[in-house]
Design an enzyme around this catalytic site. Sequence first.
Site, short mmCIF file in Angstrom:
data_model
loop_
_atom_site.label_atom_id
_atom_site.label_comp_id
_atom_site.label_asym_id
_atom_site.label_seq_id
_atom_site.Cartn_x
_atom_site.Cartn_y
_atom_site.Cartn_z
N ARG A 58 0.67 -1.20 0.02
CA ARG A 58 0.13 0.14 -0.22
C ARG A 58 0.81 1.24 0.08
NH1 ARG A 58 -2.86 -3.39 3.54
NH2 ARG A 58 -4.71 -4.17 2.20
N LYS A 79 7.46 23.28 -13.31
CA LYS A 79 6.36 22.21 -12.93
C LYS A 79 6.13 22.27 -11.44
CE LYS A 79 5.40 17.37 -13.92
NZ LYS A 79 5.23 16.28 -14.79
N GLU A 109 8.67 18.55 -24.86
CA GLU A 109 8.24 18.79 -23.56
C GLU A 109 8.87 20.19 -23.36
OE1 GLU A 109 5.62 17.66 -22.17
OE2 GLU A 109 5.65 15.20 -22.77
N HIS A 153 -1.23 18.71 -25.78
CA HIS A 153 -1.49 17.33 -25.54
C HIS A 153 -2.97 16.79 -25.95
CE1 HIS A 153 2.35 17.45 -23.23
NE2 HIS A 153 2.04 16.01 -22.92
N ARG A 160 -2.88 22.55 -12.90
CA ARG A 160 -1.89 21.71 -13.43
C ARG A 160 -2.33 21.05 -14.90
NH1 ARG A 160 0.93 16.29 -10.39
NH2 ARG A 160 2.16 15.75 -12.35
N HIS A 170 -1.75 13.83 -28.33
CA HIS A 170 -2.27 12.61 -27.99
C HIS A 170 -3.11 11.98 -29.08
CE1 HIS A 170 -1.89 12.89 -23.24
NE2 HIS A 170 -0.82 12.54 -23.97
N ASN A 229 -0.91 20.30 -19.94
CA ASN A 229 -1.39 19.52 -21.16
C ASN A 229 -1.40 20.29 -22.33
OD1 ASN A 229 -1.75 17.35 -19.37
ND2 ASN A 229 -3.87 18.02 -18.90
N LYS A 269 2.92 11.49 -10.85
CA LYS A 269 2.00 10.83 -11.61
C LYS A 269 2.80 9.55 -12.19
CE LYS A 269 -0.80 13.96 -14.30
NZ LYS A 269 -0.80 14.43 -15.72
N HIS A 325 5.90 11.11 -28.69
CA HIS A 325 5.21 11.69 -28.03
C HIS A 325 5.71 13.16 -28.10
CE1 HIS A 325 2.87 13.18 -24.50
NE2 HIS A 325 3.90 13.57 -24.01
N GLU A 332 -4.20 17.58 -10.52
CA GLU A 332 -4.72 18.10 -11.70
C GLU A 332 -6.18 18.45 -11.82
OE1 GLU A 332 -2.70 16.14 -15.05
OE2 GLU A 332 -4.59 16.51 -15.94
N1 LIG Z 1 4.72 10.61 -14.96
C1 LIG Z 1 4.57 11.74 -15.83
O1 LIG Z 1 4.13 13.00 -15.45
C2 LIG Z 1 4.88 11.81 -17.20
C3 LIG Z 1 5.16 12.87 -18.16
C4 LIG Z 1 5.29 12.64 -19.35
C5 LIG Z 1 5.54 11.38 -19.84
N2 LIG Z 1 5.44 10.14 -19.20
C6 LIG Z 1 5.62 8.84 -19.65
O2 LIG Z 1 6.97 8.96 -20.18
C7 LIG Z 1 7.11 7.68 -20.91
C8 LIG Z 1 8.06 8.35 -22.13
O3 LIG Z 1 9.47 8.40 -21.41
P1 LIG Z 1 10.59 8.59 -22.14
O4 LIG Z 1 10.52 9.39 -23.54
O5 LIG Z 1 11.80 8.73 -21.42
O6 LIG Z 1 10.58 7.20 -22.57
P2 LIG Z 1 11.64 5.76 -22.22
O7 LIG Z 1 11.70 5.51 -20.89
O8 LIG Z 1 10.81 4.53 -23.25
O9 LIG Z 1 13.00 6.09 -22.70
C9 LIG Z 1 13.11 6.01 -24.08
C10 LIG Z 1 14.43 5.30 -24.83
O10 LIG Z 1 15.43 5.64 -24.00
C11 LIG Z 1 16.49 4.71 -23.80
N3 LIG Z 1 17.26 5.32 -22.92
C12 LIG Z 1 16.86 5.87 -21.68
N4 LIG Z 1 17.82 6.60 -20.95
C13 LIG Z 1 19.06 6.32 -21.86
C14 LIG Z 1 20.25 6.79 -22.02
N5 LIG Z 1 20.61 7.74 -21.00
N6 LIG Z 1 21.31 6.23 -22.92
C15 LIG Z 1 20.68 5.51 -23.94
N7 LIG Z 1 19.32 5.13 -24.01
C16 LIG Z 1 18.47 5.47 -23.00
C17 LIG Z 1 15.53 3.77 -23.36
O11 LIG Z 1 15.66 2.55 -22.89
C18 LIG Z 1 14.16 3.69 -24.31
O12 LIG Z 1 14.58 3.02 -25.53
C19 LIG Z 1 5.62 7.69 -21.55
O13 LIG Z 1 5.28 6.33 -21.08
C20 LIG Z 1 4.88 8.66 -20.91
O14 LIG Z 1 3.58 8.26 -20.60
C21 LIG Z 1 4.88 10.49 -17.86
ZN LIG Z 2 3.73 14.97 -22.22
#
Ligand SMILES: NC(=O)c1ccc[n+]([C@@H]2O[C@H](COP(=O)([O-])OP(=O)(O)OC[C@H]3O[C@@H](n4cnc5c(N)ncnc54)[C@H](O)[C@@H]3O)[C@@H](O)[C@H]2O)c1
Ligand SMILES: [Zn+2]
Length: 348
Positions: A121, A221, A185, A242, A235, A246, A239, A143, A258, A231
């Site tokens: 939990r 942020k 972003e 987005h 917040r 999306h 978006n 999030k 994205h 949100e």
């Molecule tokens: N929680 C939130 O507030 C929030 C906000 C925006 C996005 N997200 C989520 O984040 C995700 C996207 O994140 P992302 O773009 O970081 O994707 P990701 O985590 O898949 O990373 C992108 C790619 O880069 C590789 N990688 C990561 N770090 C590396 C490094 N230093 N060197 C070499 N390769 C590396 C990973 O293995 C992957 O193949 C989505 O699922 C999205 O929904 C969440």
């Molecule tokens: Zn985003």
Amino acid sequence: MITVSVSASENYNVLIGRGILADVGKLCADKLKNTKKILVVSDSNVTPLYTAKVKKSFTEAGFETYTLTFEAGEENKTLETFGNIAESAARLGFCRDDAFAALGGGVTGDITGFAAACYMRGIKYVQIPTTLLAAIDSSVGGKTGVDLPEGKNLVGAFHQPSAVVFDPEVLSTLPEKELRNGLGEGIKYAVLKGGRIKEIIQSGLNPENLEEFCALCVKYKSEIVSRDEKESGVRQLLNLGHTLGHAEEKLSGYKISHGEAIACGIYIMAKASKNKGTLSERAFEEIVGMLEKTNLLRESEIGKEELVAAAATDKKNHADGLNVVTVRDTGDCRIEKMSLKELGEYIK
Ligand SMILES: NC(=O)c1ccc[n+]([C@@H]2O[C@H](COP(=O)([O-])OP(=O)(O)OC[C@H]3O[C@@H](n4cnc5c(N)ncnc54)[C@H](O)[C@@H]3O)[C@@H](O)[C@H]2O)c1
Ligand SMILES: [Zn+2]
């Protein structure tokens, strides 16, 4: 090292500094006082690059450190991976005071954070972002969640990390495409906040201004999250781009990243606002300039009606319409309620 403090249901610091990955254990120690065991979660691309260093650092700081690797990619941001993390923790005898560390991009951060939110939990976790997107966006704000076959991020929880440690040196191994993804972003923050974030994008992100840039994005942020953690109001500004972004991402079968999709969403919204006369020609040109500078300027190949229709299934919709973020100026964006029909007319 730059420290940005976040005050939400949990108060924590985001630490940004070159070379601090080697000290991550020490840097997290005072936030994990009762923690004995740490499970470092990362994906199959990140593990061979950084897990040994992080494991060593936590071990030297006195933690019993374990690691878990899952197959990289959004397609693995699933309940199954989430289950593997929780089951591993259970097998390793993790208790309430133990913690997880998410070492990776947004995918790793979202799943690990969600596993931490649910295991017993709720246990503590720290974020160690390794992508630009994770450093300026997903590692901060609490999030967490996973995707379902029916849609992205459909299951999740709000659960703030206990610390965020970002070493910009990790970006040296990040593929160009992923850097651009994060810049989408970045443009979002530049349009929302203007000022120095905008100046840095305009002059070009480089090793000299990278730490400052990340700190400014996180600070913006964190201010928003502090005011509206769940949100329900302000917040939603985050978006920007987005709603349509999306939709484009989904209609492209996730071939468009994205960051590219939301940059396009911002462009469509800015253009609509310019056409309505609520965004000046000067501000519009500034936004176009930033998109050009980051290689993110693009007209969507998908028709506007189709985009709006796809936006109808966005989970952020409310019964009485969508909360759309409109652009009045760089540094002045607003949340406006629109029906789908009104959005269609707005961007026509
Ligand atoms: N929680 C939130 O507030 C929030 C906000 C925006 C996005 N997200 C989520 O984040 C995700 C996207 O994140 P992302 O773009 O970081 O994707 P990701 O985590 O898949 O990373 C992108 C790619 O880069 C590789 N990688 C990561 N770090 C590396 C490094 N230093 N060197 C070499 N390769 C590396 C990973 O293995 C992957 O193949 C989505 O699922 C999205 O929904 C969440
Ligand atoms: Zn985003």
